[in-house]
Design a protein around this motif. Structure first.
Motif, PDB file in Angstrom:
ATOM      1  N   GLN A 181      46.321 -34.430 -68.892  1.00 52.54           N
ATOM      2  CA  GLN A 181      44.820 -34.031 -68.994  1.00 52.54           C
ATOM      3  C   GLN A 181      44.714 -32.696 -69.300  1.00 52.54           C
ATOM      4  N   SER A 182      43.465 -32.033 -69.945  1.00 49.34           N
ATOM      5  CA  SER A 182      43.525 -30.653 -70.177  1.00 49.34           C
ATOM      6  C   SER A 182      41.845 -30.625 -70.062  1.00 49.34           C
ATOM      7  N   ILE A 183      41.502 -29.216 -70.126  1.00 51.06           N
ATOM      8  CA  ILE A 183      40.077 -28.780 -69.701  1.00 51.06           C
ATOM      9  C   ILE A 183      39.935 -27.476 -70.501  1.00 51.06           C
ATOM     10  N   HIS A 184      38.737 -27.398 -71.115  1.00 48.19           N
ATOM     11  CA  HIS A 184      38.432 -25.986 -71.848  1.00 48.19           C
ATOM     12  C   HIS A 184      37.301 -25.640 -71.046  1.00 48.19           C
ATOM     13  N   PHE A 185      37.322 -24.340 -70.419  1.00 41.61           N
ATOM     14  CA  PHE A 185      35.914 -23.485 -69.793  1.00 41.61           C
ATOM     15  C   PHE A 185      35.521 -22.802 -71.104  1.00 41.61           C
ATOM     16  N   GLU A 186      34.302 -23.116 -71.634  1.00 37.90           N
ATOM     17  CA  GLU A 186      33.531 -22.411 -72.815  1.00 37.90           C
ATOM     18  C   GLU A 186      32.568 -21.553 -72.109  1.00 37.90           C
ATOM     19  N   ILE A 187      32.715 -20.438 -71.774  1.00 38.00           N
ATOM     20  CA  ILE A 187      32.115 -19.236 -70.842  1.00 38.00           C
ATOM     21  C   ILE A 187      31.261 -18.510 -72.108  1.00 38.00           C
ATOM     22  N   THR A 188      29.920 -18.753 -71.669  1.00 35.96           N
ATOM     23  CA  THR A 188      28.878 -17.793 -72.689  1.00 35.96           C
ATOM     24  C   THR A 188      27.975 -16.979 -71.848  1.00 35.96           C
ATOM     25  N   GLY A 189      27.199 -16.292 -72.614  1.00 37.43           N
ATOM     26  CA  GLY A 189      26.272 -15.264 -71.825  1.00 37.43           C
ATOM     27  C   GLY A 189      26.555 -14.056 -71.758  1.00 37.43           C
ATOM     28  N   ALA A 190      26.470 -13.391 -70.842  1.00 39.45           N
ATOM     29  CA  ALA A 190      26.697 -12.046 -70.722  1.00 39.45           C
ATOM     30  C   ALA A 190      28.238 -11.740 -71.113  1.00 39.45           C
ATOM     31  N   ALA A 192      31.603 -13.586 -72.841  1.00 40.40           N
ATOM     32  CA  ALA A 192      31.968 -14.590 -73.408  1.00 40.40           C
ATOM     33  C   ALA A 192      33.574 -15.000 -73.421  1.00 40.40           C
ATOM     34  N   LYS A 193      33.904 -16.046 -72.948  1.00 37.64           N
ATOM     35  CA  LYS A 193      35.322 -16.358 -72.565  1.00 37.64           C
ATOM     36  C   LYS A 193      35.826 -17.887 -72.987  1.00 37.64           C
ATOM     37  N   ASP A 194      36.993 -17.955 -73.825  1.00 32.40           N
ATOM     38  CA  ASP A 194      37.399 -19.503 -73.612  1.00 32.40           C
ATOM     39  C   ASP A 194      38.433 -19.442 -73.051  1.00 32.40           C
ATOM     40  N   ILE A 195      38.679 -20.488 -71.884  1.00 29.76           N
ATOM     41  CA  ILE A 195      40.019 -20.674 -71.051  1.00 29.76           C
ATOM     42  C   ILE A 195      40.436 -22.112 -71.336  1.00 29.76           C
ATOM     43  N   PHE A 196      41.499 -22.186 -71.473  1.00 31.51           N
ATOM     44  CA  PHE A 196      42.148 -23.327 -71.718  1.00 31.51           C
ATOM     45  C   PHE A 196      43.204 -23.658 -70.830  1.00 31.51           C
ATOM     46  N   VAL A 197      43.024 -25.018 -70.180  1.00 32.28           N
ATOM     47  CA  VAL A 197      44.229 -25.358 -69.249  1.00 32.28           C
ATOM     48  C   VAL A 197      44.654 -26.767 -69.394  1.00 32.28           C
ATOM     49  N   GLU A 198      46.006 -26.940 -69.284  1.00 33.72           N
ATOM     50  CA  GLU A 198      46.832 -28.385 -69.546  1.00 33.72           C
ATOM     51  C   GLU A 198      47.694 -28.509 -68.361  1.00 33.72           C
ATOM     52  N   VAL A 199      48.025 -29.703 -68.223  1.00 38.68           N
ATOM     53  CA  VAL A 199      48.951 -30.195 -67.057  1.00 38.68           C
ATOM     54  C   VAL A 199      50.167 -30.872 -67.642  1.00 38.68           C
ATOM     55  N   GLU A 200      51.184 -30.028 -67.459  1.00 42.07           N
ATOM     56  CA  GLU A 200      52.228 -30.426 -67.969  1.00 42.07           C
ATOM     57  C   GLU A 200      53.211 -30.169 -66.754  1.00 42.07           C
ATOM     58  N   GLY A 201      53.475 -31.088 -65.904  1.00 43.86           N
ATOM     59  CA  GLY A 201      54.214 -30.801 -64.556  1.00 43.86           C
ATOM     60  C   GLY A 201      53.160 -29.985 -63.643  1.00 43.86           C
TER      61      GLY A 201
END
Length: 262
Positions: A181-190, A192-201
């Motif tokens: 599984q993986s997830i993207h945190f799309e942070i906006t507003g004051a 702005a940041k894109d953070i990506f996390v994946e699970v490999e182990g």
């Protein structure tokens, strides 16, 4: 700007803004419940100044000896006995001493191994954590008082980065991402940041994921409030500040389980 200079600058900005906040409050506002469940606004102020008082004139000698945090309780009790105006003066004097400490600290000092709230790291990382704490606690007070604040800029980015540094733990242990599984945190507003996390182990941050399992879309202050356990997630969800796309079950669960600290 070097990392050391950025930390020093951001702490200075936070301390200045904190004093500006507290010096304009009336007696009833000091007794308002903050976003920290166990603390009033005055107790947040006493906490902030007590920690910096204990850190005044302290520099780590090794990675095993912590600062004298056993003194924080006494400093906190003393601060709580002060009048509001006395406490503001105490904050000004303490923060000025800390400014002098940091001005005298070299890059080598910032590189010193140190006990920190996030484990063994460096004195510089410790000061970045202090910036995160100061930035967040100011908003713990301003929000219930209905007082606006600037939630962007370099101080906000540094505070958010402290959450990002724990994003693998948040995704793996708090949200419970599973293998593949993986997830993207799309942070906006004051901020702005894109953070990506994946699970490999194990869950870990990665540079980019083209098709994440779920994406959490979140206003930056709402993201910080959730990561720090400040506000019921149903509030920003109802306000449209926190929503998700992709896998519905994972997105919904992730949005409601971002808390990793208080």
């Amino acid at each position: 700007m070097s990392e050391r200079d950025l930390i020093v600058s951001n702490l200075d900005s936070c301390w200045t803004s904190i004093v500006n906040l507290f010096e304009q409050l009336d007696s009833s506002q000091w007794q308002t419940q903050s976003l920290c469940p166990d603390w009033t606004v005055k107790e947040v102020a006493a906490h902030l100044v007590s920690v910096e008082q204990v850190l005044s004139n302290w520099m780590p000698n090794d990675a095993a000896t912590p600062p004298p945090f056993e003194k924080v309780g006494t400093c906190f009790a003393t601060a709580m006995q002060m009048t509001e105006s006395e406490l503001v003066t105490h904050m000004e004097q303490t923060f000025d001493q800390r400014r002098r400490n940091l001005a005298d600290a070299s890059q080598d000092d910032f590189n010193r191994p140190s006990v920190t709230p996030v484990g063994q790291a460096t004195y510089g990382r410790f000061m970045a954590v202090r910036e995160f704490d100061a930035w967040m606690h100011e908003r713990d007070c301003r929000s219930p008082l209905g007082m606006p604040t600037d939630n962007g800029g370099a101080p906000a980015e540094m505070a958010l980065n402290e959450v990002r540094l724990s994003i693998g733990y948040i995704a793996g242990k708090k949200i419970g991402l599973t293998e593949g599984q993986s997830i993207h945190f799309e942070i906006t507003g004051a901020v702005a940041k894109d953070i990506f996390v994946e699970v490999e182990g194990k869950a870990r941050e990665t540079d980019f994921i083209a098709k994440p399992t779920a994406t959490v879309h979140c206003d930056s202050l709402a993201f910080m409030n959730q990561a720090c356990g400040r506000i019921n997630p149903e509030v920003p969800i109802s306000e449209g500040l926190l929503h998700w796309s992709g896998d519905e079950t994972l997105g919904s669960h992730a949005a409601r389980n971002l808390r990793f600290t208080m």
